[in-house]
Scaffold this active site. Structure first.
Site, PDB file in Angstrom:
ATOM      1  N   ASP A 116      -2.476   3.020   2.060  1.00  0.00           N
ATOM      2  CA  ASP A 116      -2.593   1.582   1.828  1.00  0.00           C
ATOM      3  C   ASP A 116      -3.272   1.271   0.502  1.00  0.00           C
ATOM      4  O   ASP A 116      -2.943   0.282  -0.160  1.00  0.00           O
ATOM      5  CB  ASP A 116      -3.376   0.923   2.967  1.00  0.00           C
ATOM      6  CG  ASP A 116      -2.477   0.605   4.157  1.00  0.00           C
ATOM      7  OD1 ASP A 116      -1.414   1.243   4.270  1.00  0.00           O
ATOM      8  OD2 ASP A 116      -2.840  -0.253   4.963  1.00  0.00           O
ATOM      9  N   CYS A 152      -4.872   8.066   8.709  1.00  0.00           N
ATOM     10  CA  CYS A 152      -5.043   6.821   7.959  1.00  0.00           C
ATOM     11  C   CYS A 152      -4.138   5.679   8.426  1.00  0.00           C
ATOM     12  O   CYS A 152      -3.061   5.888   8.971  1.00  0.00           O
ATOM     13  CB  CYS A 152      -4.800   7.083   6.478  1.00  0.00           C
ATOM     14  SG  CYS A 152      -6.063   8.146   5.740  1.00  0.00           S
ATOM     15  N   ASP A 153      -4.669   4.482   8.215  1.00  0.00           N
ATOM     16  CA  ASP A 153      -3.945   3.229   8.221  1.00  0.00           C
ATOM     17  C   ASP A 153      -2.956   3.074   9.376  1.00  0.00           C
ATOM     18  O   ASP A 153      -3.341   3.065  10.526  1.00  0.00           O
ATOM     19  CB  ASP A 153      -3.290   3.021   6.847  1.00  0.00           C
ATOM     20  CG  ASP A 153      -4.371   2.976   5.759  1.00  0.00           C
ATOM     21  OD1 ASP A 153      -5.368   2.290   5.977  1.00  0.00           O
ATOM     22  OD2 ASP A 153      -4.228   3.645   4.728  1.00  0.00           O
ATOM     23  N   LYS A 154      -1.653   3.005   9.100  1.00  0.00           N
ATOM     24  CA  LYS A 154      -0.685   2.711  10.155  1.00  0.00           C
ATOM     25  C   LYS A 154      -0.243   3.952  10.909  1.00  0.00           C
ATOM     26  O   LYS A 154       0.437   3.861  11.932  1.00  0.00           O
ATOM     27  CB  LYS A 154       0.553   2.008   9.564  1.00  0.00           C
ATOM     28  CG  LYS A 154       0.196   0.822   8.695  1.00  0.00           C
ATOM     29  CD  LYS A 154      -0.746  -0.134   9.398  1.00  0.00           C
ATOM     30  CE  LYS A 154      -1.537  -0.997   8.448  1.00  0.00           C
ATOM     31  NZ  LYS A 154      -2.442  -0.307   7.540  1.00  0.00           N
ATOM     32  N   CYS A 204     -11.002   6.682   3.934  1.00  0.00           N
ATOM     33  CA  CYS A 204     -12.004   6.020   3.098  1.00  0.00           C
ATOM     34  C   CYS A 204     -13.250   5.642   3.893  1.00  0.00           C
ATOM     35  O   CYS A 204     -13.173   5.204   5.041  1.00  0.00           O
ATOM     36  CB  CYS A 204     -11.402   4.807   2.415  1.00  0.00           C
ATOM     37  SG  CYS A 204     -10.052   5.247   1.300  1.00  0.00           S
ATOM     38  N   GLU A 264      -1.501  -6.545   3.129  1.00  0.00           N
ATOM     39  CA  GLU A 264      -2.953  -6.715   3.113  1.00  0.00           C
ATOM     40  C   GLU A 264      -3.364  -7.426   1.826  1.00  0.00           C
ATOM     41  O   GLU A 264      -2.810  -7.157   0.751  1.00  0.00           O
ATOM     42  CB  GLU A 264      -3.661  -5.359   3.193  1.00  0.00           C
ATOM     43  CG  GLU A 264      -3.562  -4.717   4.543  1.00  0.00           C
ATOM     44  CD  GLU A 264      -4.344  -3.420   4.648  1.00  0.00           C
ATOM     45  OE1 GLU A 264      -4.535  -2.951   5.784  1.00  0.00           O
ATOM     46  OE2 GLU A 264      -4.763  -2.880   3.613  1.00  0.00           O
ATOM     47  N   SER A 319      -7.211  -5.829   4.632  1.00  0.00           N
ATOM     48  CA  SER A 319      -7.738  -4.482   4.787  1.00  0.00           C
ATOM     49  C   SER A 319      -9.065  -4.548   5.523  1.00  0.00           C
ATOM     50  O   SER A 319      -9.780  -5.557   5.467  1.00  0.00           O
ATOM     51  CB  SER A 319      -7.949  -3.856   3.406  1.00  0.00           C
ATOM     52  OG  SER A 319      -8.797  -2.735   3.479  1.00  0.00           O
TER      53      SER A 319
END
Length: 552
Positions: free
Chosen positions: A78, A119-121, A191, A442, A468
């Site tokens: 992302d 991560c993320d999705k 992150c 985002e 985000s």
């Protein structure tokens, strides 16, 4: 065994021959076949080392009588996709991930599934697939990145985005920018703040589909490899006992996840993903439940971007287990639910105590008596919208201001950096929803730029897009219905007054019902921004954010 459909009887002679082409022996084929979904790649810092996690998972499976088979799925970073066309694909990739896992598992007859993610999705996509397939499954993440250092303070990726606005405001020199760029992301891992990836990894513990420690053990610690090996061993127990994802994820498990969500102050994206996860679990989920849980769950943590701490600090303070134990003492979560450990929640978190009361506060001394997230309703968001309340300055919990309207993120970003946004304004970014974006981008760049130029305590931002987990300030997303579907956000004009009351869960356009109705008469849906490929199909099929932006 489920895998008998691909390896038993004379009709499966060709299948066994293909397995033996892989080097499998008769002994290998007599054991349960365990699929390992590996989202390793060289694109995402949180995924660049997942092959090591997979090797540990394989060891755990092999030493406990299983035969592992590894296959891959896609992943998008992302951070790298942010603020350009690429971000339109991020949320949309969640469905591709779930669908691809479903396809491989159904085609190969696995007895169990280990989901290696970070991560993320990718995390919610994998959980959605596990629930849809409903075979024994466990999730193991690669773990969080360590924080960086700049001017003797901890920093992370969110500081990079905010530095863009800070640089334009003269806050940073070229040398400062170079140092931030080189130090903010110092290791592999997801992150370092309580952004979407770490939020979902933490909630995977809370909902019961990942082992204790999954959300907070740092990526660079060997303890992470030991946890992966334990996950490989544990999947064999789940297969033996036939404990399946939908045995674990029910409405009470979702409530537990929401309670932890509120206590920690996770990303607003968790609401989008928990809604989609509940759908795959066949759980009846309403956004009203979010506020019900929030009102009785105190906010115990202020992890970046809401505060100065990072995931490594949460780890040393006792992790998600300590938070859950604190909530359990006050009967704010259900301790009797089965989890992927084969044990109940209460057994998993017994004797887990808060080790640093600065990082994790007690229920008796919370940051706030209610949760870190809130859902708002009103004539501007009839189906609801979401805000990370714990990251909003107290002075902005109630705000009335004039709308400054943009039909895309890029135009808003230009206006912010050219100092065309004034104190008191409400920035409106629309046609960025699931259909209108398409892909519900985002808005980390605009929110970070607002913070960077020093307006985060003076300006609100509302959007039918999303944020985000690194976003802070009075940033309200997921406005539903979205502009592309004719939601009220579509008829807002420059200079309109918008009233935000986060404490009372309202968001209203200060126009009469008659004025709103009159404007709607002259509104026409614009053409879709993308008219080919996956995003075109996605835009045609995707539902509202209030339904989790799932495909129908």
């Amino acid at each position: 065994m489920r895998s008998d459909i691909v390896k038993k009887e004379i009709s499966r002679l060709p299948h066994r021959s293909l397995f033996k082409a892989l080097g499998f022996t008769d002994e290998d084929l007599s054991r349960p076949l365990i699929g390992i979904v590996n989202s390793a790649n060289n694109i995402i810092p949180g995924h660049m080392y997942l092959d090591n996690i997979v090797e540990s998972v394989k060891e755990g499976i092999l030493s406990n009588g299983g035969t592992p088979q590894v296959f891959s799925t896609i992943g998008i970073c992302d951070g790298i996709a942010m603020n350009h066309l690429g971000m339109k694909y991020s949320l949309a990739s969640r469905e591709l991930i779930a669908d691809s896992i479903e396809s491989v598992v159904m085609a190969h007859g696995f007895d169990g599934l280990v989901l290696v993610t970070n991560c993320d999705k990718i995390i919610p996509g994998m959980i959605m697939a596990a629930l849809r397939l409903n075979i024994p499954a466990i999730l193991i993440s690669g773990g969080p990145m360590l924080a960086g250092r700049f001017n003797d303070k901890s920093i992370d990726l969110s500081n990079c985005f905010e530095a863009v606005g800070g640089y334009s405001a003269g806050k940073y020199s070229d040398d400062d920018i170079n140092k931030i760029e080189n130090e903010a992301c110092p290791t592999c891992g997801s992150c370092a703040g309580m952004f979407t990836a770490n939020s979902m990894n933490c909630l995977s513990e809370a909902i019961g589909i990942a082992l204790p420690g999954n959300g907070t053990i740092p990526a660079v610690y060997s303890k992470r490899l030991r946890l992966a090996k334990e996950a490989g061993a544990k999947i064999m127990e789940l297969v033996q006992k036939q404990i399946k994802p939908r045995d674990i994820v029910n409405i009470d498990a979702v409530k537990n996840a929401l309670a932890v969500d509120m206590a920690v102050g996770c990303s607003t994206n968790t609401i989008l993903h928990l809604t989609a996860i509940a759908h795959e679990a066949k759980v009846d989920f309403s956004l009203k439940l979010v506020n019900e849980i929030s009102k009785k769950t105190p906010n115990l943590c202020r992890i970046s971007p809401a505060g100065p701490y990072h995931i490594e600090d949460l780890y040393f303070a006792g992790g998600i287990q300590a938070i859950m134990n604190e909530l359990l003492k006050e009967k704010l979560i259900n301790g009797d639910l089965i989890t992927c450990t084969g044990k109940k929640v209460a057994e998993n978190i017994a004797n887990s105590e808060i080790l640093n009361s600065q990082v994790i506060r007690s229920v008796d001394n919370p940051y706030s008596p209610d949760g870190g997230l809130a859902v708002l309703w009103g004539n501007l968001a009839p189906e609801g919208c979401v805000v990370k309340k714990s990251a909003v300055d107290e002075s902005m919990l109630k705000h009335r201001g004039q709308a400054v309207v943009f039909d895309c993120e890029e135009d808003a970003m230009k206006a912010i950096l050219s100092k065309k946004i004034n104190k008191g304004n409400v920035v409106v970014i629309r046609y960025e929803g699931p259909k209108g974006g398409p892909g519900m981008r985002e808005m980390l760049s605009p929110t970070s730029a607002i913070a960077g130029v020093g307006l985060d305590k003076d300006v609100s931002l509302i959007t039918d897009g999303r944020f985000s987990g690194a976003t802070r300030g009075a940033s309200i997303g997921h406005i539903s219905p979205e502009a592309q579907e004719g939601g009220p956000i579509a008829i807002v004009k420059n200079g309109d007054l918008i009233e935000i009351d986060i404490d009372n869960n309202t968001l209203n356009l200060l126009l009469s019902d008659e004025q709103i109705s009159e404007r709607k008469k002259s509104w026409k849906a614009p053409e879709l921004k993308i008219k080919q490929g996956y995003l075109y199909r996605y835009a045609k099929m995707v539902t509202s954010a209030s339904k989790g932006a799932i495909l129908e």
